[in-house]
Design a protein around this motif. Structure first.
Motif, PDB file in Angstrom:
ATOM      1  N   GLU A 109       9.864  -8.861 -12.969  1.00 24.14           N
ATOM      2  CA  GLU A 109      11.136  -9.176 -12.322  1.00 24.14           C
ATOM      3  C   GLU A 109      11.939 -10.082 -13.268  1.00 24.14           C
ATOM      4  N   PRO A 110      13.258 -10.215 -13.044  1.00 20.55           N
ATOM      5  CA  PRO A 110      14.036 -11.143 -13.886  1.00 20.55           C
ATOM      6  C   PRO A 110      13.426 -12.545 -13.905  1.00 20.55           C
ATOM      7  N   ASP A 111      12.834 -12.949 -12.789  1.00 18.14           N
ATOM      8  CA  ASP A 111      12.081 -14.200 -12.731  1.00 18.14           C
ATOM      9  C   ASP A 111      10.600 -13.835 -12.773  1.00 18.14           C
ATOM     10  N   PRO A 112       9.931 -13.953 -13.944  1.00 16.07           N
ATOM     11  CA  PRO A 112       8.536 -13.495 -14.069  1.00 16.07           C
ATOM     12  C   PRO A 112       7.563 -14.258 -13.186  1.00 16.07           C
ATOM     13  N   LYS A 113       7.950 -15.431 -12.716  1.00 18.01           N
ATOM     14  CA  LYS A 113       7.056 -16.193 -11.841  1.00 18.01           C
ATOM     15  C   LYS A 113       6.786 -15.447 -10.542  1.00 18.01           C
ATOM     16  N   ILE A 114       7.764 -14.624 -10.105  1.00 18.06           N
ATOM     17  CA  ILE A 114       7.567 -13.838  -8.881  1.00 18.06           C
ATOM     18  C   ILE A 114       6.365 -12.927  -9.043  1.00 18.06           C
ATOM     19  N   ASP A 115       6.210 -12.338 -10.240  1.00 18.26           N
ATOM     20  CA  ASP A 115       5.058 -11.469 -10.494  1.00 18.26           C
ATOM     21  C   ASP A 115       3.777 -12.282 -10.650  1.00 18.26           C
ATOM     22  N   LEU A 116       3.831 -13.294 -11.503  1.00 16.86           N
ATOM     23  CA  LEU A 116       2.616 -14.024 -11.847  1.00 16.86           C
ATOM     24  C   LEU A 116       2.095 -14.890 -10.710  1.00 16.86           C
ATOM     25  N   SER A 117       2.956 -15.293  -9.794  1.00 20.24           N
ATOM     26  CA  SER A 117       2.515 -16.113  -8.663  1.00 20.24           C
ATOM     27  C   SER A 117       1.786 -15.292  -7.615  1.00 20.24           C
ATOM     28  N   GLY A 118       1.892 -13.967  -7.726  1.00 18.18           N
ATOM     29  CA  GLY A 118       1.273 -13.098  -6.735  1.00 18.18           C
ATOM     30  C   GLY A 118       2.175 -12.774  -5.558  1.00 18.18           C
ATOM     31  N   VAL A 119       3.357 -13.392  -5.490  1.00 20.18           N
ATOM     32  CA  VAL A 119       4.271 -13.132  -4.377  1.00 20.18           C
ATOM     33  C   VAL A 119       4.685 -11.665  -4.358  1.00 20.18           C
ATOM     34  N   ASP A 120       4.959 -11.112  -5.527  1.00 19.99           N
ATOM     35  CA  ASP A 120       5.398  -9.720  -5.605  1.00 19.99           C
ATOM     36  C   ASP A 120       4.309  -8.780  -5.085  1.00 19.99           C
ATOM     37  N   VAL A 121       3.056  -9.044  -5.471  1.00 25.53           N
ATOM     38  CA  VAL A 121       1.947  -8.206  -5.015  1.00 25.53           C
ATOM     39  C   VAL A 121       1.743  -8.381  -3.511  1.00 25.53           C
ATOM     40  N   ALA A 122       1.857  -9.625  -3.038  1.00 19.14           N
ATOM     41  CA  ALA A 122       1.709  -9.884  -1.603  1.00 19.14           C
ATOM     42  C   ALA A 122       2.753  -9.096  -0.808  1.00 19.14           C
ATOM     43  N   ARG A 123       3.982  -9.041  -1.316  1.00 16.65           N
ATOM     44  CA  ARG A 123       5.025  -8.259  -0.637  1.00 16.65           C
ATOM     45  C   ARG A 123       4.649  -6.778  -0.584  1.00 16.65           C
ATOM     46  N   LYS A 124       4.092  -6.287  -1.682  1.00 16.75           N
ATOM     47  CA  LYS A 124       3.760  -4.861  -1.743  1.00 16.75           C
ATOM     48  C   LYS A 124       2.645  -4.489  -0.769  1.00 16.75           C
ATOM     49  N   ILE A 125       1.574  -5.290  -0.720  1.00 20.68           N
ATOM     50  CA  ILE A 125       0.501  -4.950   0.216  1.00 20.68           C
ATOM     51  C   ILE A 125       0.970  -5.129   1.662  1.00 20.68           C
ATOM     52  N   LEU A 126       1.895  -6.078   1.873  1.00 18.35           N
ATOM     53  CA  LEU A 126       2.476  -6.256   3.201  1.00 18.35           C
ATOM     54  C   LEU A 126       3.247  -5.004   3.616  1.00 18.35           C
ATOM     55  N   ILE A 127       4.029  -4.469   2.698  1.00 19.06           N
ATOM     56  CA  ILE A 127       4.814  -3.266   2.995  1.00 19.06           C
ATOM     57  C   ILE A 127       3.898  -2.092   3.299  1.00 19.06           C
ATOM     58  N   LEU A 128       2.816  -1.936   2.533  1.00 15.69           N
ATOM     59  CA  LEU A 128       1.877  -0.843   2.786  1.00 15.69           C
ATOM     60  C   LEU A 128       1.199  -1.024   4.141  1.00 15.69           C
ATOM     61  N   ALA A 129       0.831  -2.258   4.482  1.00 11.96           N
ATOM     62  CA  ALA A 129       0.199  -2.503   5.776  1.00 11.96           C
ATOM     63  C   ALA A 129       1.170  -2.173   6.910  1.00 11.96           C
ATOM     64  N   ARG A 130       2.427  -2.592   6.761  1.00 14.89           N
ATOM     65  CA  ARG A 130       3.428  -2.301   7.794  1.00 14.89           C
ATOM     66  C   ARG A 130       3.683  -0.801   7.922  1.00 14.89           C
ATOM     67  N   GLU A 131       3.781  -0.113   6.796  1.00 14.88           N
ATOM     68  CA  GLU A 131       3.994   1.329   6.836  1.00 14.88           C
ATOM     69  C   GLU A 131       2.781   2.050   7.420  1.00 14.88           C
ATOM     70  N   SER A 132       1.606   1.376   7.389  1.00 14.35           N
ATOM     71  CA  SER A 132       0.399   1.955   7.995  1.00 14.35           C
ATOM     72  C   SER A 132       0.361   1.717   9.498  1.00 14.35           C
ATOM     73  N   GLY A 133       1.322   0.927  10.005  1.00 13.87           N
ATOM     74  CA  GLY A 133       1.394   0.694  11.434  1.00 13.87           C
ATOM     75  C   GLY A 133       0.898  -0.661  11.892  1.00 13.87           C
ATOM     76  N   TYR A 134       0.613  -1.568  10.937  1.00  7.81           N
ATOM     77  CA  TYR A 134       0.101  -2.898  11.299  1.00  7.81           C
ATOM     78  C   TYR A 134       1.242  -3.919  11.234  1.00  7.81           C
ATOM     79  N   GLU A 135       1.207  -4.849  12.159  1.00 11.98           N
ATOM     80  CA  GLU A 135       2.262  -5.857  12.238  1.00 11.98           C
ATOM     81  C   GLU A 135       1.799  -7.154  11.594  1.00 11.98           C
ATOM     82  N   LEU A 136       2.250  -7.394  10.380  1.00 12.95           N
ATOM     83  CA  LEU A 136       1.879  -8.586   9.611  1.00 12.95           C
ATOM     84  C   LEU A 136       3.123  -9.281   9.097  1.00 12.95           C
TER      85      LEU A 136
END
Length: 813
Positions: free
Chosen positions: A665-692
């Motif tokens: 990302e333009p701010d690499p800390k978003i990637d390295l902090s794990g926030v970006d990955v956390a958002r992605k697994i959250l989106i997959l969980a939500r698309e799977s039907g889970y409310e997180l």
């Protein structure tokens, strides 16, 4: 014999009149012609405005009069033979003296009666026909005849009814004795039996020409205007509209009634009875074949044209007291008839609970008052409600003789409009099925016309109108891919993609014909100051069919305007993960609004860039499968970093290289902090039907606290250098175990976590190279051997291609 009629634009100035005379000369070389002319362009409007100003006691009425007079005298100077100019000018000045006297009378009396207005408004045709006849006499066998000496009408001055028995006799007697090859006549004007001047109403010059054509059994009536025939739609609104080669009388009447201004509806009636062909021709392109109107017009097209009427009001009379009561409709229509109010559209529910009629806006107040008075007793007894008024509407109409022989046209029409969120307020379709009409909001008229034209006339080529924000690494490549593939998409997918709006954080630029993607950077640099609200307002105002907002940013504020676009039926395509990883309530609302307003909300690139991860997951869920567990490496940037970081490199340099190559990302800390990955697994969980919520994701960050607390990239990179030994220690620990470092996201039993893990050599993640992503879905159908998706998961090109794929999905919908 042929009858030629030339409209106001055809005789607007000396240059145009010269073209008209040449056309007449060419036609008269073969046979006798009668030429009916309108007033010089806009003259009638100016005369009516001058009369109204005079009646209102506005002294500047004389300015309009002088303007009209000056223009006519100029034409005489430019076109009439010098030897005849004094004679012609004297005659014209006499007419203008009469006109001035009438206007002065209006000024003194402070009123203009219908009889006076008819006389004043007819001067334009008297003047133009006389002057043009004198110009024609320069080189042609031409004469002039005043239509008032031939056409006899009723005593209604502004929409007079023609006495065809007397008119036909006068016309035939005159032309039987007329030796000249060319006869020039004024349109629009006529006389009563007692000799008072009348007019034939709006478009009356067309009607005049048709009257003569029918009386003389002409072999053809030519209507010369400024367009090359009747078009499939209004070409000023629908750019792709094209001339209709041949059309029937009935189809032409339907189209002309619904706003096709090239011909006046009553024109057709006199020639229809005698089956005289009408040809619509272009004065400025005389070699164009134009449109032929005949009794029957064979064509493979089910729909011949699409037209519309603006400034429509719907009046609805409803109430339980109407059910089963005879005579309600009669009373309603009789009331409107007594007020001389024209009904444009009628529809009635089969329950008889309501009757709805469409009229022109200008008649709305008078009509509603008259109806309420007529049903005063029923309204007092609450058997009928006061008339309901809806203004600011337009009528769209599909027209075609062949529509009655084909099923499903109404469905196609309403489906196409519905997909573009064009709300239909009322529908009317006659038993003949030659016309299907729908009342819509006038703000949607342009979009509706273009939508229907695309549906019925444009080889099923679907046009997408994109509003793109963010033109950095991803955005620039996205635009390049669109530019490269435009021809392919048109030929193979029948899709035309235009970038209508483009913006960055500073500037925005728009072009409703499509921004030139060869030089979009220059266009944007010259654009206007950009704000998110202004960009949205422009997209909303344009109200284009198949509109798509494309967000190529990682900006939170941009993600907060998605709902505005979706509510306006503008699809949203985004690589920005913030919206889908925001509060669960907001995520669910965006999904709900997307469904409610039929506006796709696609975000495939939120996880895995161009990989079909979310699409695959959606198909699993839609087919009835259930996700139990997800294991994934979802950060292409972190995978790149840990695949390239070792004892001989520095963590600072590897991260810097990842950013330069567009993996972070333009701010690499978003990637390295794990926030970006956390958002992605959250989106997959939500698309799977889970409310997180994002706060539910356990994030085991490997970054030191100081690095996490930095507020800009410079300080962040400085901290990476400071803690190089920390990163080397992380690498050494994994390397000593024969493992590789992977930042892994996991979801299982409703819980999710992300963090750096040691991956042994026998694990599917071990050989994940470069910036690749990998996802394992464990489901009811894949309980032991998971469904695996693997490939490039970062980079501007693959992210842009993922966005492009979402746009194409919308186009294929």
């Amino acid at each position: 014999m042929k009858i030629l009629k030339f409209g106001g634009s055809s005789v607007a100035n000396s240059q145009n009149i010269a073209k008209v005379v040449q056309i007449v000369s060419n036609t008269a070389a073969k046979e006798k012609v009668a030429v009916v002319v309108s007033a010089f362009g806009k003259t009638t409007n100016k005369l009516i405005a001058s009369a109204n100003k005079a009646a209102s006691n506005e002294v500047n009425y004389i300015d309009l009069f002088k303007e009209v007079k000056q223009h006519h005298l100029l034409v005489i100077t430019e076109l009439v033979n010098k030897s005849e100019q004094d004679k012609v000018s004297q005659k014209v000045n006499t007419l203008f003296n009469q006109l001035q006297t009438l206007l002065e009378g209006c000024f003194l009396l402070k009123e203009v009666t219908p009889k006076t207005m008819a006389t004043i408004s007819g001067f334009g045709e008297l003047l133009s026909s006389y002057i043009i006849s004198e110009v024609a006499k320069n080189n042609l066998d031409a004469t002039y005849k005043d239509s008032r000496e031939l056409i006899r009408t009723s005593n209604v001055f502004d929409k007079a009814q023609v006495n065809f028995v007397v008119t036909n006799k006068n016309t035939q007697e005159y032309f039987n004795q007329n030796p000249h090859q060319i006869t020039i006549l004024p349109g629009f004007i006529a006389k009563t039996e007692s000799g008072l001047s009348t007019t034939l109403g709006r478009g009356g010059s067309d009607y005049t020409a048709a009257i003569y054509a029918a009386a003389l059994n002409a072999n053809e009536l030519q209507i010369w205007t400024d367009v090359s025939g009747m078009f499939t739609a209004n070409p000023s609104v629908v750019k792709q509209a094209f001339p209709i080669p041949q059309i029937s009388y009935q189809e032409a009447m339907e189209l002309s009634h619904f706003g096709a201004k090239v011909i006046y509806p009553p024109t057709i009636q006199p020639v229809l009875e005698k089956e005289i062909p009408i040809v619509i021709k272009n004065t400025f392109d005389p070699n164009n074949v134009g449109t032929l109107i005949t009794k029957e017009a064979k064509s493979n097209n089910l729909v011949k044209g699409i037209s519309h009427i603006e400034n429509i009001t719907l009046l609805t009379l409803e109430g339980s007291g109407m059910v089963g009561v005879s005579g309600v409709s009669k009373r309603l229509f009789e009331t409107l008839s007594n007020q001389n109010i024209n009904i444009v559209l009628i529809t009635q529910a089969s329950s008889e609970h309501s009757i709805c009629v469409g009229i022109y806006d200008e008649d709305a107040e008078r009509a509603s008052q008259a109806i309420n008075n007529a049903f005063e007793i029923e309204i007092e007894r609450r058997k009928v409600k006061p008339v309901i008024i809806e203004q600011g509407l337009a009528i769209l109409a599909l027209v075609g003789d062949n529509m009655k022989n084909h099923q499903g046209l109404s469905g196609q029409m309403f489906s196409a409009l519905g997909k573009n969120n064009v709300n239909i307020r009322a529908i009317a379709q006659g038993a003949s099925q030659k016309n299907i009409s729908a009342v819509i909001d006038s703000n949607d008229a342009k979009k509706g016309l273009n939508t229907l034209h695309e549906q019925f006339f444009e080889e099923k080529i679907k046009q997408l109108n994109l509003f793109v924000t963010g033109v950095g690494n991803v955005g620039e490549r996205f635009l390049a891919q669109i530019h490269q593939q435009q021809q392919y998409l048109r030929e193979h997918l029948k899709m035309n993609i235009r970038v209508v709006g483009i913006a960055n954080s500073r500037k925005m630029a728009f072009d409703t014909d499509g921004v030139d993607l060869n030089n979009w950077k220059e266009v944007l640099a010259k654009g206007e100051p950009a704000t998110l609200n202004d960009f949205f307002d422009r997209a909303k105002t344009y109200n284009l069919r198949n509109s798509v907002f494309v967000d190529n940013t990682a900006n939170k504020e941009v993600s907060e305007v998605y709902e505005n676009y979706l509510r306006t039926n503008i699809a949203v395509v985004t690589c920005n993960k913030i919206a889908c990883a925001s509060d669960l309530e907001n995520y669910k609302k965006l999904k709900e609004v997307s469904r409610k307003f039929n506006a796709p909300f696609l975000f495939e690139t939120n996880v895995g860039a161009g990989l079909p991860i979310i699409d695959t997951l959606k198909n699993l869920i839609a087919s009835g499968d259930r996700v139990h567990k997800i294991q994934a490496v979802l950060s292409g940037s972190l995978n790149f970093v840990f695949n390239n970081f070792n004892a001989t490199s520095t963590f600072h340099d590897v991260v810097g290289d990842a950013q330069k190559q567009g993996y972070t990302e333009p701010d690499p800390k978003i990637d390295l902090s794990g926030v970006d990955v956390a958002r992605k697994i959250l989106i997959l969980a939500r698309e799977s039907g889970y409310e997180l919520e994002l706060s539910d994701i356990e994030n085991n960050s490997f970054l030191p606290e100081k690095s996490l607390n930095t507020t800009n990239n410079e300080d962040f990179y400085t901290s990476l250098t400071e803690f190089e030994s920390h990163f080397q220690e992380i690498f050494k620990e994994a390397n000593d175990k024969g493992c590789r470092l992977k930042y892994v996201a996991e979801f299982s039993e409703g819980k999710a976590k992300v963090g750096l893990q040691h991956i042994p050599s026998d694990h599917p993640f071990y050989n994940l190279e470069g910036s690749d992503n990998i996802v394992l879905f464990f489901t009811d159908r894949y309980p032991i051997n998971p469904l695996l998706i693997k490939g490039a998961g970062a980079g501007a090109d693959v992210t842009a291609s993922g966005i492009f794929a979402d746009v194409i999905r919308i186009g294929n919908n």
